[in-house]
Design an enzyme around this catalytic site. Structure first.
Site, PDB file in Angstrom:
ATOM      1  CD  GLU A  30      20.887 -21.504  53.743  1.00  0.00           C
ATOM      2  OE1 GLU A  30      21.897 -20.869  53.375  1.00  0.00           O
ATOM      3  OE2 GLU A  30      19.729 -21.122  53.523  1.00  0.00           O
ATOM      4  CB  SER A  72      14.351 -23.493  52.327  1.00  0.00           C
ATOM      5  OG  SER A  72      14.663 -24.548  51.460  1.00  0.00           O
ATOM      6  CD  GLU A  73      18.167 -18.590  52.592  1.00  0.00           C
ATOM      7  OE1 GLU A  73      17.323 -18.770  51.683  1.00  0.00           O
ATOM      8  OE2 GLU A  73      19.366 -18.881  52.452  1.00  0.00           O
ATOM      9  CG  PHE A  96      26.255 -13.783  54.303  1.00  0.00           C
ATOM     10  CD1 PHE A  96      27.375 -13.089  54.737  1.00  0.00           C
ATOM     11  CD2 PHE A  96      26.433 -15.047  53.767  1.00  0.00           C
ATOM     12  CE1 PHE A  96      28.647 -13.635  54.617  1.00  0.00           C
ATOM     13  CE2 PHE A  96      27.701 -15.603  53.646  1.00  0.00           C
ATOM     14  CZ  PHE A  96      28.817 -14.899  54.079  1.00  0.00           C
ATOM     15  CG  ASP A  98      23.956  -9.161  52.590  1.00  0.00           C
ATOM     16  OD1 ASP A  98      24.313  -8.127  52.042  1.00  0.00           O
ATOM     17  OD2 ASP A  98      24.620  -9.682  53.526  1.00  0.00           O
ATOM     18  CB  ILE A 100      16.890  -9.904  55.671  1.00  0.00           C
ATOM     19  CG1 ILE A 100      15.761  -9.781  56.658  1.00  0.00           C
ATOM     20  CG2 ILE A 100      17.043  -8.633  54.865  1.00  0.00           C
ATOM     21  CD1 ILE A 100      15.984  -8.659  57.652  1.00  0.00           C
ATOM     22  CG  HIS A 142      27.384 -12.481  50.073  1.00  0.00           C
ATOM     23  ND1 HIS A 142      26.898 -12.476  48.792  1.00  0.00           N
ATOM     24  CD2 HIS A 142      27.163 -13.739  50.539  1.00  0.00           C
ATOM     25  CE1 HIS A 142      26.431 -13.685  48.491  1.00  0.00           C
ATOM     26  NE2 HIS A 142      26.581 -14.460  49.532  1.00  0.00           N
TER      27      HIS A 142
HETATM   28  C1  LIG Z   1      19.612 -16.829  49.543  1.00  0.00           C
HETATM   29  C2  LIG Z   1      20.951 -17.383  49.809  1.00  0.00           C
HETATM   30  N1  LIG Z   1      21.085 -18.335  50.745  1.00  0.00           N
HETATM   31  C3  LIG Z   1      22.293 -18.844  51.031  1.00  0.00           C
HETATM   32  C4  LIG Z   1      23.414 -18.408  50.370  1.00  0.00           C
HETATM   33  C5  LIG Z   1      24.792 -18.945  50.718  1.00  0.00           C
HETATM   34  N2  LIG Z   1      25.209 -19.882  49.681  1.00  0.00           N
HETATM   35  C6  LIG Z   1      25.967 -19.466  48.662  1.00  0.00           C
HETATM   36  S1  LIG Z   1      26.247 -20.693  47.576  1.00  0.00           S
HETATM   37  C7  LIG Z   1      25.352 -21.771  48.472  1.00  0.00           C
HETATM   38  C8  LIG Z   1      25.201 -23.172  48.008  1.00  0.00           C
HETATM   39  C9  LIG Z   1      24.441 -23.235  46.737  1.00  0.00           C
HETATM   40  O1  LIG Z   1      24.300 -24.548  46.347  1.00  0.00           O
HETATM   41  P1  LIG Z   1      23.886 -24.905  44.865  1.00  0.00           P
HETATM   42  O2  LIG Z   1      22.679 -24.135  44.500  1.00  0.00           O
HETATM   43  O3  LIG Z   1      23.800 -26.367  44.788  1.00  0.00           O
HETATM   44  O4  LIG Z   1      25.057 -24.353  43.969  1.00  0.00           O
HETATM   45  P2  LIG Z   1      26.591 -24.816  43.954  1.00  0.00           P
HETATM   46  O5  LIG Z   1      27.319 -23.935  44.936  1.00  0.00           O
HETATM   47  O6  LIG Z   1      26.624 -26.237  44.349  1.00  0.00           O
HETATM   48  O7  LIG Z   1      27.055 -24.570  42.575  1.00  0.00           O
HETATM   49  C10 LIG Z   1      24.849 -21.179  49.613  1.00  0.00           C
HETATM   50  C11 LIG Z   1      24.027 -21.853  50.629  1.00  0.00           C
HETATM   51  C12 LIG Z   1      23.230 -17.400  49.403  1.00  0.00           C
HETATM   52  N3  LIG Z   1      24.279 -16.874  48.751  1.00  0.00           N
HETATM   53  N4  LIG Z   1      22.002 -16.925  49.138  1.00  0.00           N
END
Ligand SMILES: Cc1ncc(C[n+]2csc(CCOP(=O)(O)OP(=O)(O)O)c2C)c(N)n1
Ligand SMILES: Cc1ncc(C[n+]2csc(CCOP(=O)(O)OP(=O)(O)O)c2C)c(N)n1
Ligand SMILES: [Mg+2]
Ligand SMILES: [Mg+2]
Lengths: 336, 323, 323, 336
Positions: A30, A72-73, A96, A98, A100, A142
């Site tokens: 990501e 999409s981990e 992160f 976490d 996992i 995190h």
């Molecule tokens: C399972 C997971 N994967 C990745 C992340 C890191 N992360 C935090 S916010 C984010 C983007 C989320 O995008 P969206 O769902 O569109 O929400 P927005 O931030 O745009 O409000 C990511 C990749 C996370 N916190 N949890």
């Protein structure tokens, strides 16, 4: 030749070197570019990963080999496993450790087991880079240190460097290893500067390093806690206690010989781990000592770890959560 | 679904509070007073408030990493929230949770959530409680466009659909997941279409328009309360600030965000439309503005003055221990 | 997409081999000669064979817990498979994998998989290899109706779609996931509809009809080979036996399965249609039947006679160790 | 009063008793009824779970409280967490513990942490029943013993009974505990018969049991390995060695006092665990002994565990994989 680089820059350099040398290496995760390749911007990364660790890769190697993925981990790691089994050598990023939680299966039941289940007829040369650990005020979801979980899984290797020079050499070795490797990057170390040799070199997985020689007590640490242990060793020296500090570097395989050797030398051992105490590396080290190292033991083996709790947000609580040099010194005093 | 004067006043107050709360946070970070990962909601206020105006304390809301707006809209105490962000013992979660974990079940707020997508199955579970315990409540999940690529989204919607649970899934499509534009990672434009896979009704709302969100979500919430099952609502919206406080925003053009702010801002749009309705006057709104400033001023002062938790508290609240 | 005499002969041989392989397994379990969790594919042969007829060794197949048919159709050696089920060292996986993990990458078989849905992302990864390494190959995932409720399905299809990967996702909808009928857990009837969420082309095939599966999957595989991205194909099919060997089958009526067997059996249907085409004769098929019996007889004998692994082998193959 | 029941029947009885007493308890999982409630069959279960453990529940409590779920473990456990936080007391089934790979997040980052993250303002009275362990020829992805992973997670409790009577009492206690509990059922024990008291009773979590008294050496086991340890103890007795056998029963919290007490008594300890050796319960027990039990130790602490490998399919290999009484006896001999 060596010069000072940050941990992040050292990893970035390792990725450049590895990708340059082997066209089968791809990087996916990501925001590893972060909007990179957007038509109106040319092939340029916006972020290069949330810590900037993958910066410049898309420019150097193009969007085919450097891929921003969906959030999409399971698909990221699952696809990386499938790709690794069929000719690529992916370096996947799990932002992160976490996370996992949402992507354990590709590691636990796929990457770690394919070779065994297939009777040795496949290799899974996969590296998963992941950011971990407390200290960044990032709270319970995190900040975890979960390398005990990955170390528990037969078929995986787990690595956790404590300094930029090791990070580069261990990452190169991890990427070129024909087994799946979880490469753990302590997030508060990312901007630490350290000596990093130029060029291409590998540090073998499964070998600990003696960071500081000593004779009275052994302090075994990993990642960030190596620094805490060194701090403690320096303070102890002022009290006339000579502490040896061992940096495990690899958690699976773990360098049992190095642990037994230092125990034989000092007869006393404290293991320092920022993970929570149950079913982790600290217990494994202690269990090794009381088994194969029993004859060397002059005192109990102490574990200085985080408490059995989630990582709290409040700075006051998080500071109390993390192992400190003061706690190490207390533990050492109990042994002398 | 007609809005009374009171509704309008309250909605404006909520939206304004969220906006100013977020702006204050930027100031506080700049001043070096706040640490942690802060994901700001500014720009998207019409969604949280438009939906939550239909809810009461029986109803459960689950949120994501960008949760301040949902918490405020669901009635969580702003002073507690501010203290939480300061890591103080007077915080909503005693300083243990921080920005990504603010929760208050007395207000039906089942928590912000730092794991993208993870709140969606929790919401399905809250809806299951409502159904089985016949509380009359509904459960709402707020999540982003990016979250619809997580498996959890898919599993949770399917389960809610098959069991006709009283849930409403609100996707706030703000076009980005962190630095990655949606079109890089999602092959469709209208995420509402994903409801098809679950034979679930869906709607698309203008997420910058309180009234549109209010109407579309009202229909879905009513349907859920009537026992007719869940709905997916996509709200097209935009976040004004970076993904987190500190984001260099190198991945989107300034003109793009300027255009949203200038032409589609939810507070401005609300004011125009509300005044046209003739139920509130400009003065009413200005008075709210002033009250919000006072509230936030007090919140910051109280938070700064409040004590930190004791280091020993690191080991409390891990388990419930019966007295 | 016209089928030659050779194609028909080969297809029939594959289907017949699968059917008889499975029937032998039931006998062997009944005789107390086989242990382990066996999920039989009988009934669904037209799907595996109809799809795999288009494939060669460049192409990768990933399967699920019900994998014998896919393995045989992809060219995995039947004797090795039989020995594997006996846990012998001559097995495809040296006895380490068993029924749910038969794999042979020399034949492009990336494994059966005991985790429902888990093979689907692996397939996306294999398609990524094919795309980047320009092998000209495609990657195929076989999975059940139940698997489409796993998050992995959703994530993997989305990723394949966004990257135009050369993948074909073949859902074998046999109406049940273990003992639970599909309508209990899935609110739609045509799982092909789930492709909409990924803007992916889809097709529905009669999974009991070799020719229909052959045609629909051929189009999808060609599209993938041309670099035009993935397809979801739903094959409506039915498993004749229980979920596993030993299943009491208390959850479905005997008439239901009788009706599928009697009126829609893929082997019988194939024979009728193939004879009508005038390319093969009944005698050709009976000769294949006989050859299949011999092959399986030999496979069982060889497997019974083969040695078990050495107990020390429990610790080999955990890691790759360079010589 | 007590009579003989199978492990499966004892758990079934516990579920009946619990659901009878508390309308907030629901049971959900894949095939927990299995086609139950199908219109033309009346409300009847076809399977009642793959092992028949949940048989009859849908008949007794109806389809609202006994739910066949989609094959969606993240949704199953995630919904169970959400339901537990909002007034229900769900008993969710994770058919095999191996499937934690696709559903770790609801446990790791949600169930275990909500209470802490919310400053103590929520309870999560969730029980996850799961079938685990090797010995059933089920191969690498259906045979793992992963309770070390769950025990490592602060905020969760993990329980693993070794006999029907304990299973009933521990399950009743788990369901009524206001914390999330992972309840591990060794699949090869499911049809074992044992004494089961009638009626409603609880066995407290966190308390080990002394299964057999002895004076020369302590054997600490859990689940299936308790029986292997007893077998070894019987054989050792013939050699004149008196072995005490402890059944941990709860892995988190772990009964440290019981372990230290038996160590103090015998001075020698072998821990027997069918999980793989790294970062597990066996290491924790050994680490405890070499820390707080150091003064009691007359010999090394030995760990008899599975090897560091996936679970092999072939019966020959699987039998070699599992800890045997012969290996325990060898370990004991090394200590004497
Ligand atoms: C399972 C997971 N994967 C990745 C992340 C890191 N992360 C935090 S916010 C984010 C983007 C989320 O995008 P969206 O769902 O569109 O929400 P927005 O931030 O745009 O409000 C990511 C990749 C996370 N916190 N949890
Ligand atoms: C992640 C996971 N969940 C549950 C199971 C148990 N299980 C094995 S097969 C099966 C049913 C699968 O149904 P479907 O996908 O329709 O395939 P079919 O068996 O009908 O061919 C289940 C639930 C599993 N192996 N993996
Ligand atoms: Mg977004
Ligand atoms: Mg099925």
């Amino acid at each position: 030749m060596s010069r000072k680089l940050s941990f992040a820059a050292a990893i970035n350099e390792a990725l450049h070197i590895a990708m340059e040398a082997d066209p089968d290496i791809i990087v996916m995760g990501e925001d590893v570019a972060g909007g990179g390749g957007r038509a109106d911007q040319g092939i340029e990364d916006a972020w290069g990963g949330i810590m900037g660790v993958t910066k410049g890769l898309i420019k150097a190697f193009g969007p085919e080999r450097v891929r921003d993925t969906p959030i999409s981990e399971t698909a990221i790691l699952g696809a990386a496993v499938g790709a690794a089994a069929t000719g690529l050598r992916p370096v996947a990023e799990l932002m992160f450790m976490d996370f996992i939680g949402v992507s354990l299966d590709p590691l636990l039941n796929q990457a770690a087991k394919l070779r065994y289940m297939f009777g040795g007829k496949v290799r899974v040369p996969l590296t998963v880079r992941t950011s971990m650990g407390a200290g960044a005020r990032a709270a319970a979801q995190h900040s975890q240190t979960l390398y005990g979980m990955t170390s528990s899984i037969p078929g995986l290797k787990t690595v956790c460097p404590s300094n930029p020079g090791d990070a580069k050499g261990l990452l190169l070795a991890s990427i070129r290893d024909d087994n799946p490797v979880i490469f753990c990057e302590q997030k508060t170390l990312m901007f630490m500067q350290g000596e990093v040799p130029e060029g291409d070199y590998e540090i073998p997985l499964g070998k600990a390093a003696t960071v500081r020689e000593g004779t009275d007590v052994s302090l075994v640490g990993v990642g960030r806690t190596v620094h805490t242990a060194v701090e403690a060793a320096i303070a102890l020296e002022a009290e006339g206690v000579s502490a040896e500090v061992i940096d495990l570097r690899s958690l699976s395989p773990m360098d049992e010989d190095a642990i037994l050797a230092t125990l034989e030398k000092t007869g006393r051992l404290v293991v320092v781990d920022e993970a929570t105490p149950r079913c982790g590396i600290a217990s494994d080290v202690a269990a090794l000592c009381v088994d194969r190292g029993f004859d060397f033991l002059n005192a109990p083996v102490k574990r200085v770890t985080a408490p059995h709790s989630p990582v709290p947000f409040s700075p006051v609580l998080e500071d109390a959560f993390l192992p400190s040099s003061a706690r190490i010194i207390d533990a050492v005093r109990e042994l002398l | 679904m007609s809005l009374s004067r009171e509704d309008l006043i309250d909605s404006y107050r909520q939206m304004r509070t969220i906006r100013r709360f977020e702006e204050r946070l930027v100031d506080l970070v700049t001043a070096g007073k706040l640490a942690g990962f802060l994901h700001l909601y500014a720009g998207q206020e019409a969604v949280a408030v438009g939906v939550c105006q239909h809810l009461d304390d029986r109803d459960i809301v689950n949120s994501n990493h960008r949760g301040h707006g949902h918490c405020i809209a669901k009635g969580v105490d702003v002073k507690g929230m501010m203290a939480e962000l300061f890591g103080k013992s007077t915080g909503t979660c005693k300083g243990k949770g921080g920005s990504m974990h603010i929760a208050d079940l007395d207000r039906g707020m089942l928590g912000a959530n730092g794991i993208v997508g993870a709140g969606i199955p929790l919401t399905t579970g809250a809806a299951l409680s409502a159904q089985i315990k016949r509380t009359g409540g509904v459960a709402i999940a707020f999540f982003g466009d990016g979250a619809t690529n997580e498996g959890a989204f898919h599993e949770a919607l399917n389960m809610a659909a098959i069991w006709d649970l009283p849930a409403v899934f609100v996707c706030e499509n703000n076009l980005y997941g962190e630095a990655t534009p949606m079109e890089f990672v999602t092959p469709i434009t209208d995420l509402a279409d994903r409801a098809t896979s679950y034979n679930m009704p869906s709607a698309i709302a203008d997420g910058m328009n309180f009234f549109d969100v209010y109407e579309k979500s009202g229909e879905a919430i009513d349907r859920a309360r009537r026992g007719e099952g869940p709905t997916l609502i996509e709200c097209k919206t935009y976040r004004y600030m970076g993904h987190y406080v500190g984001d260099p925003l190198t991945y989107r053009r300034k003109e793009e965000s300027e255009e949203w702010r200038q032409n589609r801002d939810c507070l401005e749009g609300f004011e125009t439309e509300a005044l046209e309705m003739g139920l509130v006057e400009s003065d009413d709104l200005r008075q709210i503005d002033a009250e919000v400033e006072i509230l936030l001023e007090e919140a910051v002062e109280a938070a700064e003055a409040a004590p930190y938790p004791n280091p020993e508290d690191v080991l409390t609240d891990v388990y419930y221990v019966s007295e």
